[in-house]
Design an enzyme around this catalytic site. Sequence first.
Site, PDB file in Angstrom:
ATOM      1  N   ARG A 167       3.987  -0.150  -4.764  1.00 49.32           N
ATOM      2  CA  ARG A 167       3.727  -0.724  -3.440  1.00 49.32           C
ATOM      3  C   ARG A 167       2.441  -1.545  -3.403  1.00 49.32           C
ATOM      4  NH1 ARG A 167       6.948   1.890   0.425  1.00 49.32           N
ATOM      5  NH2 ARG A 167       5.610   1.035   2.025  1.00 49.32           N
ATOM      6  N   CYS A 213       0.842  -1.183   0.000  1.00 49.31           N
ATOM      7  CA  CYS A 213       0.000   0.000   0.000  1.00 49.31           C
ATOM      8  C   CYS A 213       0.884   1.242   0.000  1.00 49.31           C
ATOM      9  CB  CYS A 213      -0.943   0.080   1.191  1.00 49.31           C
ATOM     10  SG  CYS A 213      -2.113  -1.266   1.253  1.00 49.31           S
ATOM     11  N   GLU A 251       8.021 -14.927 -10.644  1.00 51.65           N
ATOM     12  CA  GLU A 251       7.278 -13.705 -10.313  1.00 51.65           C
ATOM     13  C   GLU A 251       6.918 -12.876 -11.544  1.00 51.65           C
ATOM     14  OE1 GLU A 251       9.075 -10.780  -7.717  1.00 51.65           O
ATOM     15  OE2 GLU A 251      11.060 -11.148  -8.516  1.00 51.65           O
ATOM     16  N   LYS A 269       5.887  -4.248  -4.109  1.00 50.01           N
ATOM     17  CA  LYS A 269       7.327  -4.054  -3.942  1.00 50.01           C
ATOM     18  C   LYS A 269       7.768  -4.219  -2.492  1.00 50.01           C
ATOM     19  CE  LYS A 269      11.399  -2.684  -5.413  1.00 50.01           C
ATOM     20  NZ  LYS A 269      12.110  -3.760  -6.120  1.00 50.01           N
ATOM     21  N   TRP A 279      -2.673  -2.772  -1.760  1.00 55.37           N
ATOM     22  CA  TRP A 279      -2.397  -4.183  -1.926  1.00 55.37           C
ATOM     23  C   TRP A 279      -3.323  -4.875  -0.937  1.00 55.37           C
ATOM     24  CZ3 TRP A 279      -0.733  -8.449   0.877  1.00 55.37           C
ATOM     25  CH2 TRP A 279      -0.334  -9.560   0.110  1.00 55.37           C
ATOM     26  N   ASN A 285      -1.920   1.626   5.682  1.00 54.53           N
ATOM     27  CA  ASN A 285      -0.998   0.601   5.207  1.00 54.53           C
ATOM     28  C   ASN A 285      -0.688  -0.285   6.401  1.00 54.53           C
ATOM     29  OD1 ASN A 285       1.097  -0.887   4.076  1.00 54.53           O
ATOM     30  ND2 ASN A 285       2.622   0.693   4.472  1.00 54.53           N
ATOM     31  N   GLY A 286      -0.901  -1.597   6.255  1.00 59.95           N
ATOM     32  CA  GLY A 286      -0.615  -2.500   7.364  1.00 59.95           C
ATOM     33  C   GLY A 286      -1.804  -3.394   7.643  1.00 59.95           C
ATOM     34  N   GLU A 290      17.786 -17.364  -7.651  1.00 61.22           N
ATOM     35  CA  GLU A 290      17.311 -16.045  -8.071  1.00 61.22           C
ATOM     36  C   GLU A 290      16.733 -16.095  -9.490  1.00 61.22           C
ATOM     37  OE1 GLU A 290      16.465 -13.455  -6.887  1.00 61.22           O
ATOM     38  OE2 GLU A 290      16.784 -11.765  -8.216  1.00 61.22           O
ATOM     39  N   LYS A 312      12.885 -15.019 -10.289  1.00 56.76           N
ATOM     40  CA  LYS A 312      12.561 -13.983 -11.272  1.00 56.76           C
ATOM     41  C   LYS A 312      11.541 -14.509 -12.289  1.00 56.76           C
ATOM     42  CE  LYS A 312      14.516 -10.439  -9.920  1.00 56.76           C
ATOM     43  NZ  LYS A 312      14.139 -10.929  -8.612  1.00 56.76           N
ATOM     44  N   HIS A 365      20.032 -36.393  -6.051  1.00 56.31           N
ATOM     45  CA  HIS A 365      19.304 -36.735  -4.818  1.00 56.31           C
ATOM     46  C   HIS A 365      17.811 -36.535  -5.000  1.00 56.31           C
ATOM     47  CE1 HIS A 365      23.084 -37.216  -2.657  1.00 56.31           C
ATOM     48  NE2 HIS A 365      23.493 -36.125  -3.315  1.00 56.31           N
TER      49      HIS A 365
HETATM   50  O1  M6R Z   1      12.688  -4.762   0.266  1.00 59.61           O
HETATM   51  P1  M6R Z   1      13.330  -6.094   0.516  1.00 59.61           P
HETATM   52  O2  M6R Z   1      14.670  -6.218  -0.086  1.00 59.61           O
HETATM   53  O3  M6R Z   1      13.320  -6.467   1.984  1.00 59.61           O
HETATM   54  O4  M6R Z   1      12.390  -7.150  -0.207  1.00 59.61           O
HETATM   55  C1  M6R Z   1      12.604  -8.518  -0.033  1.00 59.61           C
HETATM   56  C2  M6R Z   1      11.781  -9.315  -1.009  1.00 59.61           C
HETATM   57  O5  M6R Z   1      10.423  -9.088  -0.801  1.00 59.61           O
HETATM   58  C3  M6R Z   1      12.122  -8.974  -2.462  1.00 59.61           C
HETATM   59  O6  M6R Z   1      13.469  -9.172  -2.743  1.00 59.61           O
HETATM   60  C4  M6R Z   1      11.281  -9.852  -3.418  1.00 59.61           C
HETATM   61  O7  M6R Z   1      11.665 -11.183  -3.309  1.00 59.61           O
HETATM   62  C5  M6R Z   1      11.404  -9.326  -4.833  1.00 59.61           C
HETATM   63  N1  M6R Z   1      10.095  -9.132  -5.401  1.00 59.61           N
HETATM   64  C6  M6R Z   1      12.125 -10.245  -5.732  1.00 59.61           C
HETATM   65  O8  M6R Z   1      12.250  -9.725  -7.014  1.00 59.61           O
END
Ligand code: M6R
Length: 615
Positions: free
Chosen positions: A27, A2, A491, A610, A76, A102-103, A484, A488, A507
């Site tokens: 956000r 948010c 997401e 984000k 959000w 927000n929260g 990673e 990527k 394994h």
């Molecule tokens: O703001 P932060 O670095 O704490 O965020 C951590 C994760 O939420 C963030 O890296 C998330 O995994 C990304 N969307 C990945 O691209």
Amino acid sequence: MCGIVGYVGNRPSLEVLIGGLRRLEYRGYDSAGVAVIDPTGTLVTHKRAGKLHVLIDDLASSPIADGVTGIGHTRWATHGGPTDRNAHPHLGDDGKLALIHNGIIENFSVLKEELLAEGYEFRSETDTEVAAVLLGREYRAAGDLTVAFRTVVDRLHGAFTLLAVHQDQPGVVVGARRNSPLVIGLGDGENFLGSDVAAFVEHTRRAVAIGQDQIVTIRPDSIEVTDFFGNPVETEPFDVSWDAAAAEKGGWSSFMAKEISEEPDAIANTLRGRIVDGAVELTELEPLAGVLADVDRVLLLACGTASYAGMLGKYAIEKWAGIPADVELSHEFRYRDPVIGPRTLVVSISQSGETMDTLMAVKYAQERGAATLSICNTQGATIARESDAALYTHAGPEVAVASTKAFVAQVAALYLFGLHLGALRGHLSAAELATNLAELQAVPDKLAIVLRSGPEIRELARNMTDTRSVLFLGRHVGYPIALEGALKLKELAYIHAEGFAAGELKHGPIALIEPGQRVFVVVPSPRQGGVLHPKVVSNIQEIRARGAHVIAIAEKGDVAVLPFADDVLRIPLAAPLFEPLLAVAPLQIFAMELAAAKGLDVDQPRNLAKSVTVE
Ligand code: M6R
């Protein structure tokens, strides 16, 4: 999650609010809404489910009255689906008061019962409306928004940033925060509030971060910050180090594309001024001087992409400083009984500095006596403020939900920290330090070379739009990169993807290989002893024999992979610990291009936000 913006001043507030929401949309983008007090002193609100442009289009076709005081929200969804009704602002005091949040208000159902019993009605399924109605009730008793806020925050459990306006108090916006971010933008005859500085950076770069459990009242010519009991709090303004242009797309097709292109600068800027006369100079770590000399374990806490940066930090700290290092997902760390020794240093890694899981894990560690260091990209962020010391990455604002330049900057900061610790503790010789610093400083130029393979990777991605599953393999520092790469792709392109340690293949995961299965393999360097190289090449042969389509990310000149890989993406030569900083970009670009080829929004993937500011 948010985005929140508030404005009071001398110009039409809608323009400021919408501009702020545009910059905060990363956000959350389930709905958006605004509330302004019009020149007749009437509160006017408008809110719509969907991305911000839905609200903007609505306001263009059916304009609402504007004023010089207002609040805006981009959501959000947590409690209640992404509908018009559940969109913020929510109203109290018979529609005279508007509130955004927000929260999560954890005790909202108890409070709702109380208010229902008193005859109040609710229009949404949100926890936020409960706070709005409660604030309206308290406003009626107090006749002042700030005073009403003091009573309300005392009743709320959970995490919140709340902003409210009341039509009987034009020229005033009041906010409160607990565990969620809030920043004031200081203007001339106008003031701003935002979830982060992006909300107002086009108007002012002078800001004040609101601390934990504080209430802020802004008027055009004043700001007042108190604790929840009304005691004044001294504020410390800071200057935002980037300007509005840094948070614009600047001709790129997406923020993500722009941010990947900025990776060399993100690393260079993170190193700038911190390598002096062949030594690492991290003046920010002074508050930890005593701890660093004596530390016997480093515990890295983070989520998502930041946790993969943490894995690389672990390898670096163990190698260069000879100190045991562990990485934990913040949310897994917090709800058990982790053993923290008196000489454990907890290092949190967070781009936003607001990730609730990480913030709570840091506090949990502090309660157990740990010293804490925050590696953070956002000035004045909560985790940085709550930690004993903060080592900022200088990646600039990262707007795309998928973390890219922040990741490489986090790794650069962790490497600086590892080298600093190694030198401080005498584990690294002067020559070793110099060699590694030179390697680190060479990364930006090498990464710029990697980024030139964009068209080649786009072509690869375009040929894979029908792919339903992709696997990623890596070993040692290639393993976090495999994880990673998979994250990527999940997401952004909504494709099933898994990252594995290549050594783990036999394994279990090798059972997944069937003809045509796409597998990216991060291949270690064959140079410098290269004991892992033949092992990974063997893994490639094993999966190839079972029909896998292999895409290798391999060092320039590595010919051993050629007979077994269907495609090879090249990276420049680098010492092993620095390879991941080069190998990650092709995987980021691949995920972005595949998502784009599927017609998906790469900056705002579905269901994500984000900053994950709720647990
Ligand atoms: O703001 P932060 O670095 O704490 O965020 C951590 C994760 O939420 C963030 O890296 C998330 O995994 C990304 N969307 C990945 O691209």
